[in-house]
Design an enzyme around this catalytic site. Structure first.
Site, PDB file in Angstrom:
ATOM      1  N   LYS A 143       5.034  22.827  17.953  1.00  0.00           N
ATOM      2  CA  LYS A 143       5.064  21.408  17.587  1.00  0.00           C
ATOM      3  C   LYS A 143       5.601  20.547  18.734  1.00  0.00           C
ATOM      4  CE  LYS A 143       5.577  17.585  15.334  1.00  0.00           C
ATOM      5  NZ  LYS A 143       4.792  16.833  14.430  1.00  0.00           N
TER       6      LYS A 143
ATOM      7  N   CYS B  74       6.384   9.730  16.287  1.00  0.00           N
ATOM      8  CA  CYS B  74       6.485  11.107  16.813  1.00  0.00           C
ATOM      9  C   CYS B  74       6.774  11.203  18.309  1.00  0.00           C
ATOM     10  CB  CYS B  74       5.206  11.870  16.508  1.00  0.00           C
ATOM     11  SG  CYS B  74       5.011  12.211  14.758  1.00  0.00           S
TER      12      CYS B  74
ATOM     13  N   LYS C  53      -0.222   1.226  16.999  1.00  0.00           N
ATOM     14  CA  LYS C  53      -1.628   1.555  17.266  1.00  0.00           C
ATOM     15  C   LYS C  53      -2.442   0.964  16.116  1.00  0.00           C
ATOM     16  CE  LYS C  53      -2.126   5.981  14.905  1.00  0.00           C
ATOM     17  NZ  LYS C  53      -2.567   7.352  15.003  1.00  0.00           N
TER      18      LYS C  53
ATOM     19  N   ARG D  95       7.302   1.466  14.330  1.00  0.00           N
ATOM     20  CA  ARG D  95       8.317   2.288  14.998  1.00  0.00           C
ATOM     21  C   ARG D  95       8.001   2.453  16.485  1.00  0.00           C
ATOM     22  NH1 ARG D  95       8.841   7.067  10.717  1.00  0.00           N
ATOM     23  NH2 ARG D  95       6.751   6.309  10.217  1.00  0.00           N
TER      24      ARG D  95
ATOM     25  N   VAL E 153       4.387  12.367   5.702  1.00  0.00           N
ATOM     26  CA  VAL E 153       3.952  13.768   5.853  1.00  0.00           C
ATOM     27  C   VAL E 153       3.920  14.474   4.492  1.00  0.00           C
ATOM     28  CG1 VAL E 153       4.588  16.015   6.832  1.00  0.00           C
ATOM     29  CG2 VAL E 153       4.766  13.946   8.233  1.00  0.00           C
TER      30      VAL E 153
ATOM     31  N   ASP F 109      11.500  13.330  -4.674  1.00  0.00           N
ATOM     32  CA  ASP F 109      12.095  12.412  -3.708  1.00  0.00           C
ATOM     33  C   ASP F 109      13.341  11.787  -4.324  1.00  0.00           C
ATOM     34  OD1 ASP F 109      10.529  10.882  -1.073  1.00  0.00           O
ATOM     35  OD2 ASP F 109      12.423  10.094  -1.805  1.00  0.00           O
TER      36      ASP F 109
ATOM     37  N   GLU G   9       3.652  19.942  11.191  1.00  0.00           N
ATOM     38  CA  GLU G   9       2.488  19.080  10.927  1.00  0.00           C
ATOM     39  C   GLU G   9       2.004  18.441  12.214  1.00  0.00           C
ATOM     40  OE1 GLU G   9       2.621  15.605  11.218  1.00  0.00           O
ATOM     41  OE2 GLU G   9       4.755  15.392  11.630  1.00  0.00           O
ATOM     42  N   PHE G  10       0.715  18.135  12.240  1.00  0.00           N
ATOM     43  CA  PHE G  10       0.124  17.466  13.409  1.00  0.00           C
ATOM     44  C   PHE G  10      -0.705  16.277  12.943  1.00  0.00           C
ATOM     45  CE2 PHE G  10       0.882  21.859  14.547  1.00  0.00           C
ATOM     46  CZ  PHE G  10       1.552  21.739  15.757  1.00  0.00           C
ATOM     47  N   LEU G  11      -0.156  15.530  12.009  1.00  0.00           N
ATOM     48  CA  LEU G  11      -0.920  14.431  11.419  1.00  0.00           C
ATOM     49  C   LEU G  11      -0.782  13.164  12.258  1.00  0.00           C
ATOM     50  CD1 LEU G  11       0.271  14.937   7.724  1.00  0.00           C
ATOM     51  CD2 LEU G  11      -1.716  15.952   8.864  1.00  0.00           C
TER      52      LEU G  11
HETATM   53  C1  UDX Z   1       0.987  11.601  17.039  1.00  0.00           C
HETATM   54  C2  UDX Z   1       0.217  12.910  17.229  1.00  0.00           C
HETATM   55  O1  UDX Z   1      -1.125  12.617  17.607  1.00  0.00           O
HETATM   56  C3  UDX Z   1       0.280  13.769  15.987  1.00  0.00           C
HETATM   57  O2  UDX Z   1      -0.370  15.010  16.221  1.00  0.00           O
HETATM   58  C4  UDX Z   1       1.740  14.003  15.653  1.00  0.00           C
HETATM   59  O3  UDX Z   1       1.925  14.848  14.566  1.00  0.00           O
HETATM   60  C5  UDX Z   1       2.457  12.668  15.429  1.00  0.00           C
HETATM   61  O4  UDX Z   1       2.304  11.883  16.633  1.00  0.00           O
HETATM   62  P1  UDX Z   1       0.544   9.232  15.954  1.00  0.00           P
HETATM   63  O5  UDX Z   1       1.914   8.874  16.433  1.00  0.00           O
HETATM   64  O6  UDX Z   1       0.168   8.881  14.569  1.00  0.00           O
HETATM   65  O7  UDX Z   1       0.319  10.812  16.073  1.00  0.00           O
HETATM   66  O8  UDX Z   1      -0.525   8.514  16.885  1.00  0.00           O
HETATM   67  P2  UDX Z   1      -1.451   8.847  18.131  1.00  0.00           P
HETATM   68  O9  UDX Z   1      -2.828   8.439  17.801  1.00  0.00           O
HETATM   69  O10 UDX Z   1      -1.255  10.195  18.636  1.00  0.00           O
HETATM   70  O11 UDX Z   1      -0.909   7.772  19.201  1.00  0.00           O
HETATM   71  C6  UDX Z   1       0.447   7.749  19.611  1.00  0.00           C
HETATM   72  C7  UDX Z   1       0.675   6.653  20.638  1.00  0.00           C
HETATM   73  O12 UDX Z   1       0.036   6.985  21.863  1.00  0.00           O
HETATM   74  C8  UDX Z   1       0.116   5.289  20.241  1.00  0.00           C
HETATM   75  O13 UDX Z   1       1.051   4.288  20.595  1.00  0.00           O
HETATM   76  C9  UDX Z   1      -1.157   5.151  21.054  1.00  0.00           C
HETATM   77  O14 UDX Z   1      -1.478   3.811  21.330  1.00  0.00           O
HETATM   78  C10 UDX Z   1      -0.761   5.902  22.304  1.00  0.00           C
HETATM   79  N1  UDX Z   1      -1.913   6.448  23.044  1.00  0.00           N
HETATM   80  C11 UDX Z   1      -2.669   7.440  22.491  1.00  0.00           C
HETATM   81  C12 UDX Z   1      -2.211   5.966  24.313  1.00  0.00           C
HETATM   82  O15 UDX Z   1      -1.527   5.058  24.829  1.00  0.00           O
HETATM   83  N2  UDX Z   1      -3.256   6.519  24.999  1.00  0.00           N
HETATM   84  C13 UDX Z   1      -4.029   7.515  24.486  1.00  0.00           C
HETATM   85  O16 UDX Z   1      -4.950   7.969  25.182  1.00  0.00           O
HETATM   86  C14 UDX Z   1      -3.715   7.995  23.191  1.00  0.00           C
END
Ligand code: UDX
Length: 439
Positions: free
Chosen positions: A206, A262, A322, A329, A14, A33, A153-155
């Site tokens: 958040k 997250c 993903k 994690r 982040v 850091d 943050e929403f990254l």
């Molecule tokens: C997420 C949020 O999207 C982000 O806004 C926040 O700040 C951090 O957490 P991230 O963890 O990077 O981001 O990945 P994301 O693409 O949201 O997917 C999270 C998990 O959900 C993955 O394991 C993905 O496979 C799963 N997922 C996502 C599903 O199983 N189905 C979906 O329709 C979408």
């Protein structure tokens, strides 16, 4: 307008994206850091994490972006200090704030006469107030002052740079006009709408957002499990639901459950927080439970074909939580491989990026394969855990050619059922009919 001098404490995923994007829009940014190797890598032009577009952004901003181990160097002249240190999960599910407060103490020591401190780390509601009070006690009698802002943050990993460059909204919790004004200047050259509100509300946005998305996934997974039983097809169901703009078509992909840094952490933290205040959010608790079971749902299916896994060769395609990341994690692969190994299976894994990280958990216990066909060679069963492009574009004939018994259990619904039906294999996915028949 004068360039704003910004320090970013924490150059993890982040902090680094925040630092790079704020430098990209022209601010003077110093990242600080405690990790020497990381700072060395960054100052020598490297990028310590895997994130598309980030190395290019760091390179492009070298003139006004630097990194240091020294809080004084970063904070003495800073107008704004972002705190982007980790808030790991404690044993009870609550967020551990020790790094946030350690960073606060170092900022208090190192800062000039006044600055705005922006909490970017994901923290429980009310943390901004605690941080403000802590600064006030640390700075008492020194004539120096701090205003604390909440700016969650929403990254998403894999699209973090674009997510920050083109955020659908920037949430900013402020308690004063001065803080509001400086935050408006920090974000002035980014196109996103700024939503100002009080600090506690910003902190709540958040948790409420991430938990809502986790709930959406848990819900569609439960509907998928019912589709399985009742003969409906989850892809069509999700398509039908998603066409309603009140529901929306995002985060309705059924699968093997959510992982990552997250959703698992934020659901547990909100559950802990709500229970602590005697306002348990039952839907969040349910999502946590549903996800835990969903993560091992392919193992249950596998038992329909094999009463035990002793001596079976099992191919696992995808280890990362993903596609587009090497992050493990809370990845379903960790749960599934642990069960398979414990049951005596011979596990062959493939992932384009995450195998090195997986070796930290299993240096020798599994066979690491350089290609999908190699992982499938002589396998009795294949588990698909991540929908990498190489998996999505795979010709299903490869399963038949390579596997001893082509039983494909797909946790990410990668293939069209009609296409799979053309091949001599058994194919099970999530919330869709089984293709082929078991021998
Ligand atoms: C997420 C949020 O999207 C982000 O806004 C926040 O700040 C951090 O957490 P991230 O963890 O990077 O981001 O990945 P994301 O693409 O949201 O997917 C999270 C998990 O959900 C993955 O394991 C993905 O496979 C799963 N997922 C996502 C599903 O199983 N189905 C979906 O329709 C979408």
């Amino acid at each position: 307008m004068r360039t704003i001098r910004i320090a970013v404490a924490g150059t993890g995923y982040v902090g680094l994206v925040t630092a790079a994007v704020l430098a990209h829009v022209g601010h003077d940014v110093v990242g600080v850091d405690v990790d020497e190797e990381r700072v060395r890598t960054l100052n020598s032009g490297g990028c310590p994490i895997f994130e598309p577009g980030l190395p290019e952004l760091l390179e492009e901003s070298r003139e006004n972006l630097s990194f240091t181990l020294d809080y004084r160097e970063a904070c003495a002249d800073a107008d704004v200090v972002f705190i982007a240190v980790p808030t790991p999960e404690r044993v009870d599910g609550s967020a551990n704030l020790k790094y946030v407060f350690a960073s606060v103490e170092q900022v208090a020591e190192a800062m000039g006469p006044s600055c705005v401190v922006v909490v970017k780390s994901t923290v429980p509601i009310g943390t901004g107030d605690r941080v403000q009070r802590h600064f006030e006690s640390l700075l008492a009698g020194t004539g120096r002052e701090v205003e604390v802002v909440a700016n969650p943050e929403f990254l998403s990993q894999g699209t973090a740079v674009q997510d920050m460059l083109h955020a659908s909204r920037v949430i900013i919790g402020v308690e004063s006009e001065r803080a509001r004004e400086i935050m408006a200047r920090v974000y002035a050259d980014l196109p996103s709408p700024l939503l100002f509100m009080e600090r506690r509300s910003a902190e709540m946005v958040k948790y409420a957002s991430n938990n809502f998305l986790a709930l959406k996934i848990a819900y569609i997974n439960e509907i998928a499990n019912l589709c399985d039983l009742l003969g409906a097809d989850i892809d069509d169901v999700a398509r039908g639901m998603g066409a309603d703009p009140r529901i929306g078509d995002k985060f309705l992909r059924a699968g093997i459950g959510y992982g990552g840094s997250c959703f698992p952490k934020d659901t547990k933290a909100l559950h802990w927080l709500s229970s602590f205040h005697d306002r348990e959010i039952k839907t969040v608790k349910a999502a946590i439970e549903v996800n835990a079971v969903q993560k091992i749902s392919l193992i249950k299916r596998a038992h329909r074909y094999h009463s035990d896994f002793e001596g079976l060769t099992v191919a696992v395609l995808g280890l990362a939580f993903k596609p587009g990341t090497d992050d493990l994690r809370e990845a379903p692969s960790l749960d599934n491989v642990a069960i398979l190994l414990d049951a005596g299976a011979d596990v062959r894994v493939w992932d384009p990026y995450a195998m090195d990280n997986f070796k930290r958990f299993y240096p020798d216990e599994v066979t690491y394969c350089a290609s999908i066909p190699e992982a499938l060679a002589d396998a009795d069963m294949c588990l698909i855990l991540t929908e990498w492009p190489d998996v999505l574009s795979l010709d299903p004939a490869v399963f038949v050619e390579q596997m001893r018994h082509p039983l494909v259990l797909d946790g990410r619904n990668c293939y069209a059922l009609d296409e799979m039906a053309r091949h001599a294999l058994v194919y099970e996915s999530i919330g869709r009919r089984t293709v082929g028949t078991a021998r």
